[in-house]
Design a protein around this motif. Structure first.
Motif, PDB file in Angstrom:
ATOM      1  N   GLY A  34       0.800  -1.220   0.000  1.00 43.32           N
ATOM      2  CA  GLY A  34       0.000   0.000   0.000  1.00 43.32           C
ATOM      3  C   GLY A  34       0.828   1.263   0.000  1.00 43.32           C
ATOM      4  N   LEU A  35       2.055   1.187   0.544  1.00 45.88           N
ATOM      5  CA  LEU A  35       2.877   2.383   0.686  1.00 45.88           C
ATOM      6  C   LEU A  35       3.881   2.573  -0.437  1.00 45.88           C
ATOM      7  N   GLU A  53      -8.444   1.149   2.148  1.00 49.13           N
ATOM      8  CA  GLU A  53      -8.721  -0.254   1.877  1.00 49.13           C
ATOM      9  C   GLU A  53      -9.230  -0.935   3.144  1.00 49.13           C
ATOM     10  N   VAL A  54      -9.983  -2.004   2.936  1.00 48.55           N
ATOM     11  CA  VAL A  54     -10.514  -2.810   4.036  1.00 48.55           C
ATOM     12  C   VAL A  54     -10.141  -4.259   3.777  1.00 48.55           C
ATOM     13  N   ILE A 114      -7.837   0.068  13.019  1.00 47.09           N
ATOM     14  CA  ILE A 114      -7.746   1.151  12.038  1.00 47.09           C
ATOM     15  C   ILE A 114      -6.291   1.609  11.937  1.00 47.09           C
ATOM     16  N   TYR A 115      -5.785   1.688  10.713  1.00 47.91           N
ATOM     17  CA  TYR A 115      -4.417   2.145  10.481  1.00 47.91           C
ATOM     18  C   TYR A 115      -4.413   3.430   9.661  1.00 47.91           C
ATOM     19  N   TYR A 120      -2.168   6.224   3.655  1.00 48.21           N
ATOM     20  CA  TYR A 120      -2.720   4.917   3.317  1.00 48.21           C
ATOM     21  C   TYR A 120      -3.532   4.470   4.527  1.00 48.21           C
ATOM     22  N   ALA A 121      -4.837   4.429   4.370  1.00 46.35           N
ATOM     23  CA  ALA A 121      -5.747   4.050   5.448  1.00 46.35           C
ATOM     24  C   ALA A 121      -6.188   2.606   5.235  1.00 46.35           C
ATOM     25  N   LEU A 122      -5.886   1.764   6.198  1.00 52.22           N
ATOM     26  CA  LEU A 122      -6.258   0.351   6.121  1.00 52.22           C
ATOM     27  C   LEU A 122      -7.061  -0.015   7.357  1.00 52.22           C
ATOM     28  N   THR A 123      -8.182  -0.660   7.137  1.00 53.12           N
ATOM     29  CA  THR A 123      -9.013  -1.150   8.236  1.00 53.12           C
ATOM     30  C   THR A 123      -9.078  -2.667   8.165  1.00 53.12           C
TER      31      THR A 123
END
Length: 765
Positions: A10-11, A96-97, A107-108, A271-274
């Protein structure tokens, strides 16, 4: 389990050197040929691409000729140049989930940032540490302690050589809408980037970090120890002493600098990842590439010459242990170590999980968890801030038979640290608002245990192994019983505290660079007048632990790519008998890498990453346990191999001379490094006391090992271990493993994860 793959993908853009996880993937490994592996080795594993550190009782004049002799003739490898790396910036925020078998939603928020070769990396260490890396961090105070939206939070800067990753996370409290937590998390981050940290926050982070570094450097080896610290500086920065510059840079960071650098890098698209509870999406567990036949090669003919004989390794001189008492009768057990200016102490209480309330399991763990969450004079935030200002750590925990309040502090701050420790131990307030917060955290922790294979096995085995009426069966309620924890009142917790965390049940162990007189006076001033209230608690072990009949309990965890096998039996061994012969047998059988079971299942069969077996000694029970995570399609065969190895050892193939020599020699020689830290000495002092051994037990240990014989080792094993009495707990996908287990000749019971505790108790009835 799949998070780290998602994080780097993701990064970093595809093709970037940091795009893939360093552990690789099964698909790539299955596709690799033997030549691929050899070429990789030839390319990168040359002496000109390596760092060798010798740390310990050695000097350069002695070491360099030996290094030249044994390493100097190795030819250079290929010249290696670092790849050119740019720190990527996402074109736009990415959300993204992913779903997995987790207990709570996490939650990131993540960003790629400069690596350790950039000075801003150290500034980011400080900035993220203040935001979410302290017990009193901005995020912890707001989301966990005050608003109770999350059960835990974190923020850190993970640095590689040329790039790093800032990770900010929050584990959502069960029952809270994740969208609410996301919105609040983003608002807190935005406010921090606008206003930055205070000077007090920075100083607390710096003090805690310096204290931790000092503690780590007490050790010669290990991560954080001298060798790795020097090697890391040499490898990444071409400077073995880089840690000194890093600490100097850390000390120089100002609030304005921290705010500016954090804003520079964390204001970019995130980058938001759940990660949500749910069924894991399909993924490539292993590739289907055709295996390439191995090409026969001529045997290697090189030589490095004859290895030198091993010189005499002197027996250790364990620190002198002195016993004294405070004026109220609490015994203080003391040893002096002056390698670093630190003091470590433990107040040990005769309590433990065995003292938990049988009708309200979880009382013990919740009461201990609340000790640090408020006293008569400090709330939880003030306690956390006080520890950070002192560079100290105070924590509470327990084993099966004991409860602990532990302290680490730089010795110059011993007085202040003991004031804090005494406040926590003697004056816990059990405030109502903190009870509800900790209750939520414990309930979330219980859910996490139930979502984890090791946790499920840990919950299932105690009742089967000890019998439902044994106080040790309480260990099955890892963290506590959910229904009981939901109902616990303040009076319940205060009642447990008064019964068990009291001076009559306490013994103090201390290792310090400060002399005994100073240490005793410091403890006397804080604990010498402590008196218990009411009647002390009692533990009842009316009968010996009684295990259930041999069987297999299969905990059905669908989609598990591997199975966790745990085998255990109760032995007839006296808990306080000399442990040397049986521990040697256990080590040969399953205790170290070269043990028979590990060499079989890992090295020969390649079914497991690692298998271990060991004897545990509690006050009223001595179980023998084997733990073996194996690939799912080899679950049944792995159990057969374990049975075979143990059976052969006890019948026809006892310990060999080679195994005996290796185990005994290893046990004697490793003592030189076994007690190098204050923490290791402190642990040995407690173990000696618990096992009713003399305080100078370690001084005579080498002689005992040298006097040991093979018949003694075999007799100890044969008198204790019986594979026909093993109880088996298997955590895995029943659709894949049930048929394998049915063919083993043992009754098989299948249960769902949510009913593990109930099923284990019923099976023991």
């Amino acid at each position: 389990g799949l998070f780290r793959y998602k994080m780097v993908e993701g990064l970093f853009p595809e093709g970037h050197p940091y795009y893939h996880s360093t552990i690789g993937s099964m698909a790539d490994l299955d596709a690799a040929s033997l030549d691929d592996v050899k070429n990789w080795f030839r390319q990168y594993y040359g002496p000109n691409n390596a760092v060798l550190v010798l740390a310990g009782d050695i000097d350069a004049a002695t070491a360099k000729p030996l290094v030249e002799k044994y390493f100097g003739a190795i030819p250079r490898g290929a010249n290696i140049a670092d790849p050119k790396i740019e720190v990527p910036t996402l074109a736009a925020a990415k959300n993204e989930v992913m779903k997995d078998r987790v207990a709570v939603t996490r939650i990131y928020r993540m960003w790629a940032v400069p690596g350790m070769r950039d000075k801003e990396s150290t500034v980011l260490d400080v900035a993220t540490g203040v935001l979410g890396g302290l017990a009193s961090s901005r995020l912890d105070n707001a989301l966990v302690k005050k608003e109770k939206l999350a059960v835990s939070v974190g923020a850190s800067n993970q640095s590689m050589a040329q790039a790093g990753m800032v990770l900010i996370s929050a584990d959502v409290r069960p029952g809270v809408d994740p969208a609410v937590v996301e919105k609040r998390l983003d608002a807190l981050i935005a406010d921090y980037l606008r206003n930055g940290p205070t000077n007090d926050e920075l100083e607390r982070y710096k003090t805690r970090t310096a204290s931790s570094r000092i503690r780590g450097l007490e050790s010669v080896g290990g991560f954080g120890g001298k060798a790795v610290t020097l090697a890391s500086g040499a490898l990444y920065m071409n400077d073995p002493g880089f840690y000194k510059k890093q600490l100097a840079d850390l000390a120089a960071v100002t609030p304005a600098q921290a705010r500016a650098v954090a804003a520079k890098w964390l204001s970019r698209p995130a980058y938001a990842l759940t990660i949500e509870p749910g069924a894991r999406a399909a993924y490539s567990e292993a590739g289907t590439a055709a295996k390439k036949p191995a090409v026969a090669e001529a045997p290697f003919k090189g030589t490095r010459g004859a290895l030198p004989a091993v010189a005499e390794v002197k027996d250790i001189d364990f620190p002198t242990v002195t016993r004294t008492k405070l004026s109220n009768g609490i015994e203080l057990v003391y040893a002096q170590r002056d390698a670093v200016p630190v003091t470590q102490a433990v107040i040990s209480f005769d309590a433990g999980v065995a003292s938990d309330v049988p009708t309200a399991l979880g009382t013990e763990s919740m009461a201990l968890a609340l000790l640090e969450e408020g006293t008569a004079t400090r709330d939880s935030i003030a306690i956390a801030e006080a520890q950070e200002r002192l560079g100290a750590g105070v924590s509470a925990g327990s084993s099966a038979d004991r409860a602990y309040i532990s302290l680490f502090t730089p010795s110059p701050n011993l007085g202040g640290a003991l004031e804090l420790m005494a406040d926590i131990a003697r004056k816990p307030a059990f405030p109502a608002e903190e009870i509800e917060r900790v209750r939520g955290q414990i309930l979330a922790g219980i859910k996490q245990v139930k979502s984890n294979p090791s946790g499920l096995a840990q919950m299932a085995m105690p009742t089967l192994l000890y019998g439902k009426d044994s106080p040790y069966a309480k260990m099955a309620a890892v963290g506590g019983d959910e229904d009981a924890v939901k109902k616990l009142t303040r009076d319940d917790l205060v009642g447990y505290y008064k019964a068990w965390i009291r001076p009559e049940k306490a013994k103090i162990f201390v290792v310090s660079d400060r002399p005994l007189a100073e240490v005793k006076a410091a403890f006397e001033g804080r604990f010498g007048d402590w008196k218990g209230e009411g009647a002390p608690g009692t533990k009842t072990f009316a009968a010996k632990a009684m295990q259930t009949a041999p069987k297999i309990l299969l905990i059905d965890r669908p989609d598990s790519p591997q199975s966790l096998i745990v085998a255990a039996q109760m032995t007839p061994v006296d808990p306080f008998a000399d442990a040397i012969a049986l521990s040697t047998a256990s080590e040969v059988l399953g205790g170290d890498f070269l043990s028979r079971i590990n060499m079989n299942l890992r090295e020969d069969k390649s079914w497991s990453y690692g298998v271990r077996g060991a004897v545990a000694r509690m006050e009223h029970a001595v179980p023998f346990t084997i733990s073996a995570p194996v690939q799912a399609d080899k679950t049944g065969p792995a159990i057969l191999e374990i049975q075979k190895e143990v059976g052969d050892y006890l019948s026809s193939r006892g310990v060999t001379q080679t195994e005996f020599d290796r185990s005994v020699i290893s046990s004697v020689r490793k003592m030189a490094g076994q007690y190098e830290t204050a923490g290791a000495v402190l642990g040995a002092m407690q173990a000696n006391d618990f096992m009713r051994r003399p305080d100078d037990y370690q001084d005579g240990l080498a002689k005992k090992y040298r006097a040991l014989t093979i018949p003694q080792v075999d007799a100890a094993a044969r008198g204790a271990i019986d594979p026909k009495r093993f109880i088996w707990v298997v955590v895995g996908d029943a659709s894949k493993v049930r048929a394998q287990l049915d063919s083993l000749g043992l009754p098989v019971e299948v249960v769902k994860p949510e009913s593990v505790g109930v099923a284990a108790k019923a099976a023991a009835d």
